[in-house]
Design an enzyme around this catalytic site. Structure first.
Site, PDB file in Angstrom:
ATOM      1  N   LYS A  36      11.475   7.058 -29.952  1.00  0.00           N
ATOM      2  CA  LYS A  36      11.285   8.519 -29.840  1.00  0.00           C
ATOM      3  C   LYS A  36       9.893   8.796 -30.396  1.00  0.00           C
ATOM      4  CE  LYS A  36      11.277  12.177 -31.598  1.00  0.00           C
ATOM      5  NZ  LYS A  36      10.020  12.936 -31.717  1.00  0.00           N
ATOM      6  N   PRO A  37       8.891   8.914 -29.498  1.00  0.00           N
ATOM      7  CA  PRO A  37       7.528   9.159 -29.997  1.00  0.00           C
ATOM      8  C   PRO A  37       7.365  10.618 -30.407  1.00  0.00           C
ATOM      9  CG  PRO A  37       7.548   9.180 -27.595  1.00  0.00           C
ATOM     10  CD  PRO A  37       8.968   8.890 -28.032  1.00  0.00           C
ATOM     11  N   ALA A  38       6.274  10.908 -31.090  1.00  0.00           N
ATOM     12  CA  ALA A  38       5.981  12.302 -31.431  1.00  0.00           C
ATOM     13  C   ALA A  38       5.705  13.074 -30.144  1.00  0.00           C
ATOM     14  CB  ALA A  38       4.765  12.352 -32.352  1.00  0.00           C
ATOM     15  N   GLY A  78       6.542   8.565 -40.561  1.00  0.00           N
ATOM     16  CA  GLY A  78       6.242   9.990 -40.497  1.00  0.00           C
ATOM     17  C   GLY A  78       6.240  10.578 -41.890  1.00  0.00           C
ATOM     18  N   SER A  79       6.507  11.856 -41.955  1.00  0.00           N
ATOM     19  CA  SER A  79       6.410  12.545 -43.245  1.00  0.00           C
ATOM     20  C   SER A  79       7.597  12.209 -44.151  1.00  0.00           C
ATOM     21  CB  SER A  79       6.359  14.050 -43.009  1.00  0.00           C
ATOM     22  OG  SER A  79       7.548  14.444 -42.366  1.00  0.00           O
ATOM     23  N   GLU A 117       8.470   4.386 -43.285  1.00  0.00           N
ATOM     24  CA  GLU A 117       7.045   4.358 -43.636  1.00  0.00           C
ATOM     25  C   GLU A 117       6.622   5.816 -43.732  1.00  0.00           C
ATOM     26  OE1 GLU A 117       5.245   1.853 -44.392  1.00  0.00           O
ATOM     27  OE2 GLU A 117       6.462   0.187 -43.702  1.00  0.00           O
ATOM     28  N   LEU A 118       6.480   6.300 -44.946  1.00  0.00           N
ATOM     29  CA  LEU A 118       6.310   7.751 -45.119  1.00  0.00           C
ATOM     30  C   LEU A 118       4.900   8.088 -45.605  1.00  0.00           C
ATOM     31  CD1 LEU A 118       9.834   8.335 -46.673  1.00  0.00           C
ATOM     32  CD2 LEU A 118       9.152   8.362 -44.273  1.00  0.00           C
ATOM     33  N   CYS A 129      -2.276   7.909 -43.161  1.00  0.00           N
ATOM     34  CA  CYS A 129      -1.469   7.735 -44.374  1.00  0.00           C
ATOM     35  C   CYS A 129      -2.218   6.913 -45.425  1.00  0.00           C
ATOM     36  CB  CYS A 129      -0.134   7.087 -44.037  1.00  0.00           C
ATOM     37  SG  CYS A 129      -0.311   5.577 -43.102  1.00  0.00           S
ATOM     38  N   GLU A 165      -0.531  15.518 -49.156  1.00  0.00           N
ATOM     39  CA  GLU A 165      -1.463  14.875 -48.226  1.00  0.00           C
ATOM     40  C   GLU A 165      -2.158  16.001 -47.465  1.00  0.00           C
ATOM     41  OE1 GLU A 165       0.123  11.162 -45.887  1.00  0.00           O
ATOM     42  OE2 GLU A 165       1.587  12.743 -45.832  1.00  0.00           O
TER      43      GLU A 165
HETATM   44  P1  NAD Z   1       6.572  14.040 -38.923  1.00  0.00           P
HETATM   45  O1  NAD Z   1       7.505  13.573 -39.970  1.00  0.00           O
HETATM   46  O2  NAD Z   1       6.435  15.490 -38.717  1.00  0.00           O
HETATM   47  O3  NAD Z   1       6.992  13.442 -37.503  1.00  0.00           O
HETATM   48  C1  NAD Z   1       7.242  12.078 -37.317  1.00  0.00           C
HETATM   49  C2  NAD Z   1       8.274  11.930 -36.227  1.00  0.00           C
HETATM   50  O4  NAD Z   1       9.461  12.601 -36.602  1.00  0.00           O
HETATM   51  C3  NAD Z   1       7.851  12.520 -34.885  1.00  0.00           C
HETATM   52  O5  NAD Z   1       8.364  11.704 -33.859  1.00  0.00           O
HETATM   53  C4  NAD Z   1       8.543  13.869 -34.880  1.00  0.00           C
HETATM   54  O6  NAD Z   1       8.787  14.345 -33.576  1.00  0.00           O
HETATM   55  C5  NAD Z   1       9.827  13.555 -35.605  1.00  0.00           C
HETATM   56  N1  NAD Z   1      10.412  14.720 -36.277  1.00  0.00           N
HETATM   57  C6  NAD Z   1       9.785  15.839 -36.689  1.00  0.00           C
HETATM   58  N2  NAD Z   1      10.662  16.698 -37.252  1.00  0.00           N
HETATM   59  C7  NAD Z   1      11.871  16.096 -37.190  1.00  0.00           C
HETATM   60  C8  NAD Z   1      13.169  16.472 -37.607  1.00  0.00           C
HETATM   61  N3  NAD Z   1      13.407  17.630 -38.204  1.00  0.00           N
HETATM   62  N4  NAD Z   1      14.157  15.607 -37.402  1.00  0.00           N
HETATM   63  C9  NAD Z   1      13.929  14.411 -36.814  1.00  0.00           C
HETATM   64  N5  NAD Z   1      12.728  14.019 -36.380  1.00  0.00           N
HETATM   65  C10 NAD Z   1      11.706  14.845 -36.567  1.00  0.00           C
HETATM   66  O7  NAD Z   1       5.194  13.325 -39.230  1.00  0.00           O
HETATM   67  P2  NAD Z   1       3.849  13.466 -38.421  1.00  0.00           P
HETATM   68  O8  NAD Z   1       3.274  14.782 -38.770  1.00  0.00           O
HETATM   69  O9  NAD Z   1       4.037  13.125 -36.990  1.00  0.00           O
HETATM   70  O10 NAD Z   1       2.996  12.276 -39.056  1.00  0.00           O
HETATM   71  C11 NAD Z   1       2.313  12.401 -40.224  1.00  0.00           C
HETATM   72  C12 NAD Z   1       3.058  11.755 -41.368  1.00  0.00           C
HETATM   73  O11 NAD Z   1       3.303  10.391 -41.075  1.00  0.00           O
HETATM   74  C13 NAD Z   1       2.244  11.750 -42.638  1.00  0.00           C
HETATM   75  O12 NAD Z   1       3.043  12.071 -43.730  1.00  0.00           O
HETATM   76  C14 NAD Z   1       1.756  10.313 -42.737  1.00  0.00           C
HETATM   77  O13 NAD Z   1       1.410   9.897 -44.031  1.00  0.00           O
HETATM   78  C15 NAD Z   1       2.916   9.584 -42.189  1.00  0.00           C
HETATM   79  N6  NAD Z   1       2.511   8.251 -41.732  1.00  0.00           N
HETATM   80  C16 NAD Z   1       2.917   7.191 -42.457  1.00  0.00           C
HETATM   81  C17 NAD Z   1       2.547   5.912 -42.082  1.00  0.00           C
HETATM   82  C18 NAD Z   1       3.020   4.727 -42.845  1.00  0.00           C
HETATM   83  O14 NAD Z   1       2.938   3.631 -42.304  1.00  0.00           O
HETATM   84  N7  NAD Z   1       3.505   4.873 -44.056  1.00  0.00           N
HETATM   85  C19 NAD Z   1       1.766   5.727 -40.941  1.00  0.00           C
HETATM   86  C20 NAD Z   1       1.362   6.839 -40.217  1.00  0.00           C
HETATM   87  C21 NAD Z   1       1.765   8.103 -40.626  1.00  0.00           C
END
Ligand code: NAD
Length: 493
Positions: free
Chosen positions: A184-186, A237-238, A259-260, A293, A390
């Site tokens: 499930k990509p962004a 993600g976050s 991986e947050l 990140c 962040e």
């Molecule tokens: P995000 O958490 O908003 O989204 C990540 C994924 O989750 C997306 O596919 C999004 O569609 C999905 N998502 C969003 N809201 C959701 C919900 N309520 N329920 C289920 N899924 C949901 O993060 P982002 O803004 O796309 O990415 C940025 C974050 O990712 C930053 O915090 C960054 O540090 C982190 N990140 C971490 C690493 C790592 O390896 N640790 C690498 C890259 C990015």
């Protein structure tokens, strides 16, 4: 000019989900536009699948698992290597797609394709080395050991900042282990994922092994987390969403890898050449326009070289060019959307209102509404948002410190624990600080730290598990212990 006309292979641009080897429409008629963050233009549309279509993806992954896991490891390796070759062959198109949907400069996008492909090659090989163990038996006439087996279906939820590599780092590990995957990509960056699916198909990866589902993020994730047949969830993600998913996986007791967020300190020792350290800090802060990140979010500089460091940092920062990532000589592309710009501005305002000094950063020069000009703040303190959150933007904050103990305390003063940078040539300081830092990864005198052989991951609220390296595949493997009893007299048992 349409997106596909910018590609030498237009079939890499797909506006469908990919389930069970088929390009799939949403049955409810819901669809979402995907925008170029640099221009605000719609690049295309993606369907939002209905709940039963997500379940159908699980059905497909379940059916495909039977055959995929039964292949020999070297057979899976060959298909993954074919996928790797195709990623390399289509590097230019994949980079163009990525720049269009994500905004990063084309050279960075090419670098990400290379980086993403490198995980496919790495795990293709690692799949052949998922060795079990022979255990010296404590039971008479028995042979004991372990076998590694794929966990089953893995759901992979990925962010927009690295639209390709965050998928391959998970999917290649899972597929090499014998798992089938549902990605499930962004929603901001689906086209890189769909191009990966097109190339997986051409590589001969069977239907149902690599699926891409699209839809309302919370709805899709809820279904995947609640599905008992999905045995592993890997999320990048976050931290906010990661916590939510961890909770949602509790009922089905899934294997969860997270991986947050990161909030990396960049520590500069008193022995450093301030210019060398400042140039490194600029590189560590402004990659992917700060939407990284690993971005150096808190730059901690020894007070004895602070002023010189700030001067060199500002000079280097002033040389960065902000613009559309498709243009040459651009260092920083746009932020992903308008909300990211607003968040960055709010973080800067908050810091200034609490006493930080704005050394540089003029938003009137921004070349478009999603662009944010690099900002340099000094006098950043613990009570400011920029310290704890962040920024995910090109906002650099510098703080002076007096001694090693103080900088260790400052660096660890965050809920995050992904990565930290340390610049010093004093071996005693390196060892002391390296050991005291509460981070999963510490890079000493190097901005570059990642790659396939590395166990990538964080501690504290930055996540669970490691991706890449020799352990990354373990996230997708179960250890089955066996005891072969009643063997008669077994020599050495
Ligand atoms: P995000 O958490 O908003 O989204 C990540 C994924 O989750 C997306 O596919 C999004 O569609 C999905 N998502 C969003 N809201 C959701 C919900 N309520 N329920 C289920 N899924 C949901 O993060 P982002 O803004 O796309 O990415 C940025 C974050 O990712 C930053 O915090 C960054 O540090 C982190 N990140 C971490 C690493 C790592 O390896 N640790 C690498 C890259 C990015």
């Amino acid at each position: 000019m349409t997106l596909s006309s910018k590609l030498s292979d237009p079939r890499l641009f797909r506006q469908y989900a990919y389930v069970d080897g088929k390009w799939t429409h949403g049955e409810g008629g819901r669809e979402e536009a995907v925008f170029d963050p640099a221009t605000g233009e719609a690049l295309g549309h993606i369907p939002w699948l209905e709940a039963h279509q997500i379940t159908a993806a699980v059905d497909a992954a379940e059916a495909a698992f039977v055959h995929w896991r039964a292949l020999r490891a070297d057979e899976r390796c060959e298909r993954l290597l074919a996928w790797y070759d195709l990623l390399q062959a289509h590097r230019e198109d994949l980079a163009t797609l990525m720049t269009l949907e994500q905004g990063k400069p084309l050279p960075d996008a090419r670098g990400e394709v290379e980086y993403g492909a490198s995980f496919v090659r790495w795990f293709a090989e690692e799949g052949k080395r998922t060795f079990g163990e022979t255990i010296p038996s404590h039971i008479p006439n028995a042979a004991l050991g372990t076998i590694k087996e794929p966990v089953g279906i893995a759901a992979l939820i990925t962010p927009w900042n690295f639209p390709l590599a965050m998928i391959t780092r998970k999917a290649a590990a899972a597929m090499a282990a014998g798992c089938t995957v549902i990605v499930k990509p962004a929603g901001e960056t689906p086209f890189s994922a769909l191009a990966l699916a097109e190339l997986a198909e051409r590589a001969g990866i069977p239907a149902g092994v690599f699926n891409v589902v699209l839809g309302e993020p919370a709805e899709v994730s809820k279904i995947l987390c609640a599905e008992d047949r999905v045995k592993a969830l890997s999320f990048t993600g976050s931290t906010r969403v990661g916590r939510l998913l961890l909770e949602q996986c509790a009922n089905t007791v899934k294997r969860v890898s997270l991986e947050l967020g990161g909030n990396a300190p960049f520590i500069v020792g008193p022995d450093m050449d301030p210019k060398e350290a400042a140039f490194a800090a600029v590189a560590a802060k402004f990659q992917t326009a700060g939407q990284d990140c690993l971005a150096a979010d808190r730059i901690l500089v020894h007070e004895s070289i602070h002023d010189a460091f700030v001067e060199h940092f500002a000079e280097r920062m002033a040389a960065l060019t902000v613009g559309n990532g498709l243009e040459s000589e651009v260092d920083l592309g746009p932020l992903i959307h308008r909300q990211a710009v607003e968040k960055a501005a709010a973080i800067v305002d908050d810091a200034i209102s609490k006493g930080a000094t704005l050394v540089a950063g003029d938003q009137s020069q921004a070349p478009g509404e999603n662009f944010f000009m690099p900002v340099l703040l000094t006098g950043v303190t613990h009570d400011m948002k920029i310290w704890h959150e962040e920024s995910f933007a090109p906002v650099a904050g510098i703080t002076a410190y007096a001694d090693d103990d103080q900088v260790i305390e400052m660096a660890n003063d965050t809920e995050y624990g992904l990565a930290a940078y340390l610049y010093t040539h004093d071996i005693r300081r390196i060892w002391k600080v390296l050991r005291a830092l509460e981070f999963g990864m510490v890079s000493v005198n190097s901005v570059k730290m990642t790659g396939p052989p590395v166990p990538f991951g964080g501690v504290k609220h930055s996540g669970l598990g490691r991706e890449g390296g020799v352990t990354g595949i373990d996230e997708y493997l179960e250890t089955k212990y066996y005891c072969l009893g009643a063997l008669g007299s077994v020599s050495g048992s």
